[in-house]
Design a protein around this motif. Structure first.
Motif, PDB file in Angstrom:
ATOM      1  N   ARG A  34       0.872  -1.173   0.038  1.00 28.45           N
ATOM      2  CA  ARG A  34      -0.041  -0.158  -0.071  1.00 28.45           C
ATOM      3  C   ARG A  34       0.797   1.230  -0.008  1.00 28.45           C
ATOM      4  NH1 ARG A  34      -3.524   1.521   5.119  1.00 28.45           N
ATOM      5  NH2 ARG A  34      -1.583   0.632   5.803  1.00 28.45           N
ATOM      6  N   ARG A  35       0.661   2.141  -0.948  1.00 26.14           N
ATOM      7  CA  ARG A  35       1.315   3.330  -1.040  1.00 26.14           C
ATOM      8  C   ARG A  35       0.878   4.473  -0.200  1.00 26.14           C
ATOM      9  NH1 ARG A  35       6.647   4.434  -3.248  1.00 26.14           N
ATOM     10  NH2 ARG A  35       6.334   2.580  -4.262  1.00 26.14           N
ATOM     11  N   THR A  36       1.758   5.082   0.643  1.00 22.99           N
ATOM     12  CA  THR A  36       1.335   6.218   1.503  1.00 22.99           C
ATOM     13  C   THR A  36       2.195   7.342   1.373  1.00 22.99           C
ATOM     14  OG1 THR A  36       0.130   4.576   3.051  1.00 22.99           O
ATOM     15  CG2 THR A  36       0.416   6.826   3.814  1.00 22.99           C
ATOM     16  N   TYR A  37       1.815   8.570   1.447  1.00 16.90           N
ATOM     17  CA  TYR A  37       3.108   9.546   1.153  1.00 16.90           C
ATOM     18  C   TYR A  37       3.057  10.253   2.621  1.00 16.90           C
ATOM     19  CZ  TYR A  37       2.904   8.843  -3.747  1.00 16.90           C
ATOM     20  OH  TYR A  37       3.039   8.052  -4.966  1.00 16.90           O
ATOM     21  N   ILE A  38       4.232  10.431   3.014  1.00 16.10           N
ATOM     22  CA  ILE A  38       4.325  11.166   4.355  1.00 16.10           C
ATOM     23  C   ILE A  38       5.024  12.331   4.132  1.00 16.10           C
ATOM     24  CG2 ILE A  38       4.299   8.778   5.906  1.00 16.10           C
ATOM     25  CD1 ILE A  38       7.251   8.986   5.831  1.00 16.10           C
ATOM     26  N   PRO A  39       4.634  13.411   4.981  1.00 15.51           N
ATOM     27  CA  PRO A  39       5.557  14.824   4.833  1.00 15.51           C
ATOM     28  C   PRO A  39       7.036  14.812   5.376  1.00 15.51           C
ATOM     29  CG  PRO A  39       3.959  14.687   6.788  1.00 15.51           C
ATOM     30  CD  PRO A  39       3.726  13.447   6.191  1.00 15.51           C
ATOM     31  N   LYS A  40       7.577  15.668   4.506  1.00 16.59           N
ATOM     32  CA  LYS A  40       9.097  15.535   4.920  1.00 16.59           C
ATOM     33  C   LYS A  40       9.208  17.109   5.525  1.00 16.59           C
ATOM     34  CE  LYS A  40      12.386  14.865   1.808  1.00 16.59           C
ATOM     35  NZ  LYS A  40      12.852  14.631   0.506  1.00 16.59           N
ATOM     36  N   ALA A  41      10.318  17.383   6.308  1.00 18.05           N
ATOM     37  CA  ALA A  41      10.630  18.718   7.035  1.00 18.05           C
ATOM     38  C   ALA A  41      10.360  19.662   5.861  1.00 18.05           C
ATOM     39  CB  ALA A  41      11.873  18.356   7.693  1.00 18.05           C
ATOM     40  N   ASN A  42      10.854  19.618   4.674  1.00 18.33           N
ATOM     41  CA  ASN A  42      10.908  20.799   3.728  1.00 18.33           C
ATOM     42  C   ASN A  42       9.449  20.899   3.122  1.00 18.33           C
ATOM     43  OD1 ASN A  42      10.652  18.679   1.883  1.00 18.33           O
ATOM     44  ND2 ASN A  42      12.713  18.927   0.896  1.00 18.33           N
ATOM     45  N   GLY A  43       8.419  20.257   3.605  1.00 21.31           N
ATOM     46  CA  GLY A  43       7.213  20.667   2.966  1.00 21.31           C
ATOM     47  C   GLY A  43       6.886  19.452   1.927  1.00 21.31           C
ATOM     48  N   LYS A  44       7.964  18.912   1.143  1.00 26.54           N
ATOM     49  CA  LYS A  44       7.573  17.948   0.408  1.00 26.54           C
ATOM     50  C   LYS A  44       6.917  16.620   0.967  1.00 26.54           C
ATOM     51  CE  LYS A  44      10.714  19.734  -3.141  1.00 26.54           C
ATOM     52  NZ  LYS A  44      11.817  19.426  -4.063  1.00 26.54           N
ATOM     53  N   THR A  45       6.441  15.533   0.308  1.00 27.42           N
ATOM     54  CA  THR A  45       6.321  14.165   0.530  1.00 27.42           C
ATOM     55  C   THR A  45       7.163  13.276  -0.019  1.00 27.42           C
ATOM     56  OG1 THR A  45       4.542  13.892  -1.053  1.00 27.42           O
ATOM     57  CG2 THR A  45       3.722  14.882   1.151  1.00 27.42           C
ATOM     58  N   ARG A  46       7.238  12.026   0.745  1.00 26.69           N
ATOM     59  CA  ARG A  46       7.984  10.976   0.198  1.00 26.69           C
ATOM     60  C   ARG A  46       7.183   9.758   0.384  1.00 26.69           C
ATOM     61  NH1 ARG A  46      10.570   7.354   3.705  1.00 26.69           N
ATOM     62  NH2 ARG A  46      10.393   7.567   5.549  1.00 26.69           N
ATOM     63  N   PRO A  47       7.178   8.808  -0.571  1.00 29.51           N
ATOM     64  CA  PRO A  47       6.579   7.642  -0.632  1.00 29.51           C
ATOM     65  C   PRO A  47       6.829   6.506   0.412  1.00 29.51           C
ATOM     66  CG  PRO A  47       7.918   7.616  -2.635  1.00 29.51           C
ATOM     67  CD  PRO A  47       8.147   8.996  -1.883  1.00 29.51           C
ATOM     68  N   LEU A  48       5.929   5.901   0.942  1.00 29.37           N
ATOM     69  CA  LEU A  48       6.173   4.986   1.930  1.00 29.37           C
ATOM     70  C   LEU A  48       5.484   3.556   1.630  1.00 29.37           C
ATOM     71  CD1 LEU A  48       7.520   4.013   4.504  1.00 29.37           C
ATOM     72  CD2 LEU A  48       5.418   5.008   5.676  1.00 29.37           C
ATOM     73  N   GLY A  49       6.052   2.401   1.325  1.00 29.33           N
ATOM     74  CA  GLY A  49       5.299   1.226   0.899  1.00 29.33           C
ATOM     75  C   GLY A  49       4.939   0.560   2.022  1.00 29.33           C
ATOM     76  N   ILE A  50       3.900   0.048   2.306  1.00 34.19           N
ATOM     77  CA  ILE A  50       3.239  -0.665   3.696  1.00 34.19           C
ATOM     78  C   ILE A  50       2.961  -2.042   3.072  1.00 34.19           C
ATOM     79  CG2 ILE A  50       1.974  -1.002   5.405  1.00 34.19           C
ATOM     80  CD1 ILE A  50       1.451   2.183   5.375  1.00 34.19           C
ATOM     81  N   PRO A  51       3.705  -3.140   3.252  1.00 34.14           N
ATOM     82  CA  PRO A  51       3.370  -4.461   3.002  1.00 34.14           C
ATOM     83  C   PRO A  51       2.333  -5.013   3.601  1.00 34.14           C
ATOM     84  CG  PRO A  51       5.564  -4.638   4.181  1.00 34.14           C
ATOM     85  CD  PRO A  51       5.046  -2.925   3.997  1.00 34.14           C
ATOM     86  N   SER A  52       1.738  -6.138   3.310  1.00 34.78           N
ATOM     87  CA  SER A  52       0.936  -6.920   4.279  1.00 34.78           C
ATOM     88  C   SER A  52       1.702  -7.550   5.302  1.00 34.78           C
ATOM     89  CB  SER A  52       0.198  -7.742   3.155  1.00 34.78           C
ATOM     90  OG  SER A  52       1.023  -9.084   2.832  1.00 34.78           O
ATOM     91  N   PHE A  53       0.953  -8.110   6.334  1.00 31.18           N
ATOM     92  CA  PHE A  53       1.596  -8.703   7.536  1.00 31.18           C
ATOM     93  C   PHE A  53       2.172 -10.164   7.031  1.00 31.18           C
ATOM     94  CE2 PHE A  53       2.025 -11.366  11.374  1.00 31.18           C
ATOM     95  CZ  PHE A  53       2.791 -10.540  11.929  1.00 31.18           C
ATOM     96  N   ASP A  54       1.525 -10.698   6.330  1.00 30.75           N
ATOM     97  CA  ASP A  54       2.155 -12.070   5.731  1.00 30.75           C
ATOM     98  C   ASP A  54       3.335 -11.869   4.964  1.00 30.75           C
ATOM     99  OD1 ASP A  54      -0.402 -13.186   6.671  1.00 30.75           O
ATOM    100  OD2 ASP A  54      -1.234 -13.469   4.904  1.00 30.75           O
TER     101      ASP A  54
END
Length: 85
Positions: A34-54
């Motif tokens: 699952r792709r989620t974007y999290i904010p960075k300190a400079n105001g931009k965002t970076r992608p974060l991939g969240i895999p399933s628990f399995d």
């Protein structure tokens, strides 16, 4: 929760055995992260991939197996090199 909505709280022996069986008969397919974007300190965002628990569980088990094999192998090789000097 992972990309499939399942959590560690729902883990049971039945679920683990089904996962092991899928691995044994080569039918296991990892789910897309699952792709989620999290904010960075400079105001931009970076992608974060969240895999399933399995998927995380399979990754950790494979990591433990490979680490035990290659750690011992590396130790043997370094020992041979050390004693030759």
């Amino acid at each position: 929760a992972g990309s499939d909505g399942k959590t560690i709280d729902g883990m049971s022996m039945k679920r683990i055995e089904a996962l092991i069986q899928k691995l044994k008969d080569f039918s296991y397919q990892p789910k897309p992260a699952r792709r989620t974007y999290i904010p960075k300190a400079n105001g931009k965002t970076r992608p974060l991939g969240i895999p399933s628990f399995d998927d995380k569980l399979v990754q950790e088990v494979m990591h433990m197996i490979l680490e035990s094999i290659y750690y011992n192998f590396k130790y043997i090789i370094y020992s041979i090199i050390w004693f030759r000097c």
